[in-house]
Design an enzyme around this catalytic site. Structure first.
Site, PDB file in Angstrom:
ATOM      1  NE  ARG A  89      -3.673   1.716   3.110  1.00 57.55           N
ATOM      2  CZ  ARG A  89      -4.775   2.418   2.610  1.00 57.55           C
ATOM      3  NH1 ARG A  89      -5.374   1.734   1.868  1.00 57.55           N
ATOM      4  NH2 ARG A  89      -5.447   3.523   3.129  1.00 57.55           N
ATOM      5  CG  LEU A 115      -5.059   4.797  -0.383  1.00 58.43           C
ATOM      6  CD1 LEU A 115      -5.672   3.952  -1.428  1.00 58.43           C
ATOM      7  CD2 LEU A 115      -3.692   4.685  -0.362  1.00 58.43           C
ATOM      8  CB  SER A 116     -10.622   3.831   0.443  1.00 58.87           C
ATOM      9  OG  SER A 116     -11.581   4.581  -0.826  1.00 58.87           O
ATOM     10  NE  ARG A 117     -11.420   3.426   8.257  1.00 61.85           N
ATOM     11  CZ  ARG A 117     -12.670   2.746   8.784  1.00 61.85           C
ATOM     12  NH1 ARG A 117     -13.770   2.799   8.475  1.00 61.85           N
ATOM     13  NH2 ARG A 117     -12.243   1.991   9.920  1.00 61.85           N
ATOM     14  CB  ILE A 144     -13.648   1.252   2.722  1.00 62.67           C
ATOM     15  CG1 ILE A 144     -15.126   1.522   2.019  1.00 62.67           C
ATOM     16  CG2 ILE A 144     -12.671   2.278   2.256  1.00 62.67           C
ATOM     17  CD1 ILE A 144     -16.114   0.669   2.640  1.00 62.67           C
TER      18      ILE A 144
END
Ligand code: SAH
Length: 226
Positions: free
Chosen positions: A48, A74-76, A79
């Protein structure tokens, strides 16, 4: 299942981007209710930190969304994991993602499904994501710079369509590009502006809609930024 080249030396990283940090993120995801082993395994291996600017990469494994420029995020991890879990439950062969962004969710999906198409409307993000995914050996992904509201007609129909930006209404072309029995997973805003993750299942010309959980996404916007 497609399994890209992992280039271990670089991906192991050091300090805040190390395998140990990634393992802790995945332990946290499991505690937060992510139960699908395939998703957890893929996220244990997916780097990531390589999907963020260097200045932010030390925060990559925190339980938070992070800026990727151009007002996007950038989504957590939770999710990304939750949506990936909803995808693998359906065992789809052909998947369309709308909102490539950094390409992190794209990489996770690419390691879980046979064939993936992903569309992004901001050229700078589209290009960076392409470089990262190419470098990581995600050969089962095709990317396109386009307004994802129109889907990807030449590659349709899809078994599953995933939106990573929030619409107030799911664009019709996306529903039309679903295979019979196909699934759409999308954040949708209600009349009060509250966002819900919604799962829609196509049955002929009927679309059965199911509300899952409260979420928070950037909006689905129209047009392309070059
Ligand atoms: N899944 C991404 C999250 C990116 S945020 C990640 O893991 O990084 C949502 C993305 O959707 C943004 O990059 C935004 O530019 C893109 N987006 C918004 N509306 C779009 C549209 N109509 N077509 C394609 N991409 C869109």
């Amino acid at each position: 299942m497609h399994s890209p080249d992992l280039r271990p030396g670089l991906l192991e990283g050091v300090g805040m981007t190390s395998q140990r940090t990634r393992d802790r993120m995945v332990e946290r995801l499991a505690q937060q209710g992510i139960g699908d082993r395939r998703v957890l395994d893929v996220m244990t291996r997916a780097p990531r930190h390589l999907f963020l600017d260097e200045a932010l990469s030390h925060r990559a494994y925190e339980d938070t969304s992070l800026p990727i420029g151009h007002g996007q995020t950038l989504s957590r991890p939770w999710i990304v994991a939750r949506m990936s879990e909803l995808v693998v439950q359906e065992s789809p062969a052909r998947v369309l993602e709308v909102g490539t962004g950094s390409g992190y969710q794209t990489l996770v999906l690419a390691r879980l499904v046979p064939e993936l198409w992903s569309v992004e409307r901001i050229n700078a993000l589209h290009e960076r994501a392409g470089e990262r995914l190419h470098w990581l050996g995600a050969g089962n992904v095709q990317l396109r710079l386009a307004d994802g509201g129109h889907g990807w007609p030449e590659a349709a129909p899809f078994d599953l369509v995933l939106l990573t930006a929030c619409a107030s209404e799911i664009p019709m072309p996306l529903l039309a590009q679903l295979e019979e029995g196909g699934i759409m997973i999308a954040p949708v805003a209600d009349r009060n502006g509250e966002q819900w993750l919604v799962r829609v299942r196509r049955q002929g010309n009927q679309f059965e809609r199911e509300r899952l959980e409260r979420v928070h996404f950037v909006p689905l916007l129209e047009g392309v930024i070059r």
